[in-house]
Scaffold this active site. Structure first.
Site, PDB file in Angstrom:
ATOM      1  CG  ASP A  92      -1.986  -0.796   1.087  1.00  0.00           C
ATOM      2  OD1 ASP A  92      -2.677  -1.618  -0.085  1.00  0.00           O
ATOM      3  OD2 ASP A  92      -2.548  -1.484   2.314  1.00  0.00           O
ATOM      4  CG  ASP A 147      -6.131  -2.215  -1.260  1.00  0.00           C
ATOM      5  OD1 ASP A 147      -7.204  -2.537  -2.176  1.00  0.00           O
ATOM      6  OD2 ASP A 147      -5.918  -0.967  -0.879  1.00  0.00           O
TER       7      ASP A 147
END
Length: 188
Positions: A131, A156
């Site tokens: 991330d 995401d």
């Protein structure tokens, strides 16, 4: 739009999203130290973290179960997409949204299945999801982020945007597709 063009549209969206997602993750893994953060704007930072969980770092199941669930979900969504293309004409926006969900899920599956082995940090199916996108939009008096503290990735983002699009603009398309695939039982 013809069925062939719809199939190519889905394939193109999935490939483009996977390329964007994986290039960004490999860049972060090779150019940042874990935990390193760089401010792009006051409201947008690049922060390298890894997580074992779902989107936005949520952890509900074991890593292996979560990875198998993702693979199963992509298989079901792929079959669903095949059915909605071949059983009816759906709006392009709805089909695009479904393709975005598939692409996002595949992006995180790649991390989970391969990254542990590729980067020497674990075994197959136990890789961590990379991330890097952080939007600290609202802060309290002490400077702590109170609105949008999550760090996430492009995969995401694709999933989240697609779900919102379906909920806001394509609920009827979703209902129609399910009724076409699973027709309601006739009342006697």
């Amino acid at each position: 739009m013809s069925k062939v063009k719809q199939s190519w549209l889905v394939t193109g969206i999935v490939l483009l999203a996977l390329i964007l997602d994986q290039v960004s993750k490999v860049y972060i893994k090779t150019h940042f130290q874990l935990g390193e953060a760089r401010e792009v704007f006051s409201w947008f930072h690049i922060v390298f973290i890894e997580n074992d969980g779902m989107a936005f770092g949520i952890e509900w199941f074991s890593k292996f179960v979560l990875t198998l669930f993702r693979i199963l979900a992509v298989g079901v969504l792929g079959y669903y997409t095949h059915l909605i293309i071949h059983k009816q004409q759906v709006r392009t926006g709805y089909l695009t949204s479904v393709a975005m969900v598939i692409a996002g899920a595949l992006g995180n599956i790649i991390d989970c299945v391969f990254y542990g082995k590729i980067w020497g940090e674990g075994d197959w199916f136990y890789g961590k999801v990379v991330d890097m996108l952080y939007f600290p939009l609202i802060h309290d008096a002490e400077g702590n982020c109170v609105f949008f503290p999550a760090v996430f990735n492009i995969a995401d983002s694709f999933i989240t945007v697609a779900i919102f699009l379906i909920l806001i603009f394509y609920r009827k398309d979703f209902d129609k597709s399910l009724n076409t695939i699973f027709p309601p039982k006739e009342k006697k």
